[in-house]
Scaffold this active site. Structure first.
Site, PDB file in Angstrom:
ATOM      1  N   ASP A 214      35.096  43.465  52.300  1.00  0.00           N
ATOM      2  CA  ASP A 214      34.872  44.238  51.092  1.00  0.00           C
ATOM      3  C   ASP A 214      36.071  45.166  50.847  1.00  0.00           C
ATOM      4  OD1 ASP A 214      32.985  45.119  48.986  1.00  0.00           O
ATOM      5  OD2 ASP A 214      33.015  47.030  50.059  1.00  0.00           O
ATOM      6  N   GLU A 239      38.138  40.406  49.549  1.00  0.00           N
ATOM      7  CA  GLU A 239      37.904  40.752  48.158  1.00  0.00           C
ATOM      8  C   GLU A 239      39.083  41.606  47.684  1.00  0.00           C
ATOM      9  OE1 GLU A 239      34.677  43.231  45.420  1.00  0.00           O
ATOM     10  OE2 GLU A 239      35.477  44.016  47.297  1.00  0.00           O
ATOM     11  N   ASP A 307      29.252  41.436  41.730  1.00  0.00           N
ATOM     12  CA  ASP A 307      29.907  42.510  40.981  1.00  0.00           C
ATOM     13  C   ASP A 307      30.330  42.071  39.584  1.00  0.00           C
ATOM     14  OD1 ASP A 307      29.826  44.646  42.853  1.00  0.00           O
ATOM     15  OD2 ASP A 307      31.445  43.724  43.982  1.00  0.00           O
TER      16      ASP A 307
END
Length: 354
Positions: A214, A239, A307
Site C-alpha cells: 500500500d 501501489e 479506491d
C-alpha cells in the site's frame, strides 16, 4: 454495480493462451508470467448481505476457494489483516493483532489461507501490507504490538506541527511522499525495519506468501526491495499510483526489480480514453507499463479497484467493464480482476455508490 463477469472461464482461458504467445515478445520471466489475480474484496465488502450471511469475508472466500482456482485465479489479494482504525485495515494500529478486523477472526483467516495453500491447483494468498504509516493505540503516536518509540516516525510528519496528543516524532525526514491520515514511518530506523520484517514473517506464519504494498510512493523503493529480499514472497506488487510509465519503471528498478507495480499508466493513458471516450487509438502499439520491453511480467493490469471505482473515469457500466477485461485478459501483463465485477453487488466509498 450489479453485473458480474460473464463468460469468465472462456476469457480466462483466452488470456492464458494469449499471454503464452506474447511472453516471447516481451521477455517475461517464468515466475509470474501466467498469473491471474483476484482482488477478493471491495471497500465495504463486509456490509454485503451475501458476505455477512456466510459469517464474514474470510468464510465467504474459503467456501469459494476451489471455484476460484477452477476459474483460473492463482493469486488472491486479500485485505489488510491487522487491527486498525475503522477495522478495514488501512490505518493499522496493532500490526501483530489479527483478531480485530471486519473480515473475520484470526481462526477464520487461518482456515481460509490453509484452504488456498492446500487446494489443487494452489492459490497464492497475497496480503495487503500497509507499512507506510501507522496509527497510535490511544493517541497520535503511541505504537503498541509492536511497540516503537518516537524515532519510528518521520520528523516531517504533521504530528510535529500544531496540537497533538502523545510525544513528538523524532525520526529522520521522510524518504517519500507524506501521508496525512496517520503517522509516516521512518524506514531508515532499525526498529521499523526489523518490525516490518517480523510482520512479514508473521504473515507467512499465517499462510500468506505474497505481498501487495500500500502507498508505495510513501518511502524509498530500496526499502521495499530490502523487505522483499528478506521475506522471499511468491509475488509482490506495489501501489505506485502514477500514470507516468517511466516513473513506474523507475520504482520497479529501485526495488532491485524485485516487485511488480500496478499499471496505472495503462489504466489512465490507454484504457480510460479508449473505452470511456471511444479513442481506441490509445490502445495501438503496446501501451502502458505492460508494453515496455522487459516489464510485462512486472505490470499488474486492472479495471478499477477498491479506491479507483468511485473516481472520475472509472468503468461503471457493464459494457465498458467487459471491454476492459477483454483487453487485459488477452494482452501482456498480469491481469487483476476486481471482486465486485466478478461477484456482483453494490459498493460504496466516500459517499459514492456504484
Amino acid at each position: 454495480m450489479k453485473q458480474r463477469l460473464t463468460q469468465k472461464n472462456r476469457l480466462l482461458t483466452m488470456f492464458c493462451f494469449a499471454l503464452l504467445a506474447w511472453s516471447n515478445v516481451f521477455g517475461q520471466s517464468a515466475a509470474n508470467v501466467s498469473d491471474i489475480m483476484l482482488q477478493a474484496f471491495g471497500w465495504d465488502v463486509h456490509t454485503q448481505a451475501s458476505v455477512s450471511a456466510e459469517g464474514g469475508l474470510y468464510n465467504f472466500l474459503k467456501n469459494r476457494t476451489s471455484a476460484y482456482a477452477t476459474a483460473g485465479f492463482n493469486v488472491v489479494w486479500l485485505p489488510p489483516p491487522s487491527k486498525s482504525t475503522g477495522g478495514v485495515g488501512y490505518i493499522p494500529t496493532e500490526l501483530f493483532n489479527f483478531t480485530q478486523t471486519v473480515y473475520g477472526s484470526e481462526t477464520q483467516l487461518r482456515a481460509l489461507l490453509t484452504a488456498m495453500n492446500n487446494n489443487t491447483p494452489r492459490i497464492h494468498p497475497m496480503a495487503d501490507v500497509v507499512v507506510n504509516h501507522r496509527g497510535g493505540t490511544t493517541n497520535w503516536t503511541d505504537f503498541t504490538n509492536p511497540t516503537w518509540d518516537c524515532r519510528s516516525i518521520t520528523s516531517t510528519d504533521e504530528a510535529n506541527y500544531g496540537t497533538i496528543t502523545g510525544v513528538r516524532p523524532c525520526g529522520t525526514p521522510d524518504t517519500g511522499e507524506d501521508f496525512n491520515g496517520a503517522r509516516d514511518l521512518d524506514h531508515s530506523n532499525l526498529q521499523v525495519q526489523n518490525g516490518v520484517k517480523e510482520y512479514l514473517t508473521r504473515l507467512k506464519g499465517l499462510g500468506f506468501d505474497s505481498w501487495r504494498w500500500d502507498v508505495a510512493k510513501g518511502f524509498s523503493a530500496g526499502y521495499f526491495g530490502d523487505y522483499i529480499n528478506a521475506s522471499s514472497p511468491y509475488a509482490s506488487v506495489g501501489e505506485y499510483w502514477d500514470g507516468n510509465v517511466n516513473t513506474l519503471k523507475s520504482w520497479i528498478n529501485g526495488t532491485g526489480n524485485r516487485s511488480a507495480a500496478f499499471d496505472f499508466a495503462l489504466y489512465y493513458n490507454a484504457l480510460q480514453p479508449a473505452i470511456n471516450s471511444g479513442n481506441y487509438a490509445t490502445l495501438a502499439g503496446y501501451p502502458g507499463l505492460a508494453g515496455q520491453y522487459g516489464y510485462a511480467d512486472k505490470a499488474v493490469t486492472f479495471i478499477d479497484n477498491h479506491d479507483t471505482f468511485v473516481k472520475p473515469g472509472s468503468f461503471v457500466t457493464s459494457d465498458n467493464i467487459m471491454k476492459g477485461y477483454a483487453f487485459i485478459l488477452t494482452h501482456p501483463g498480469i491481469p487483476c480482476v476486481f471482486f465486485p465485477h466478478y461477484n456482483g453487488g453494490t459498493y460504496s466509498k466516500d459517499g459514492v455508490t456504484v
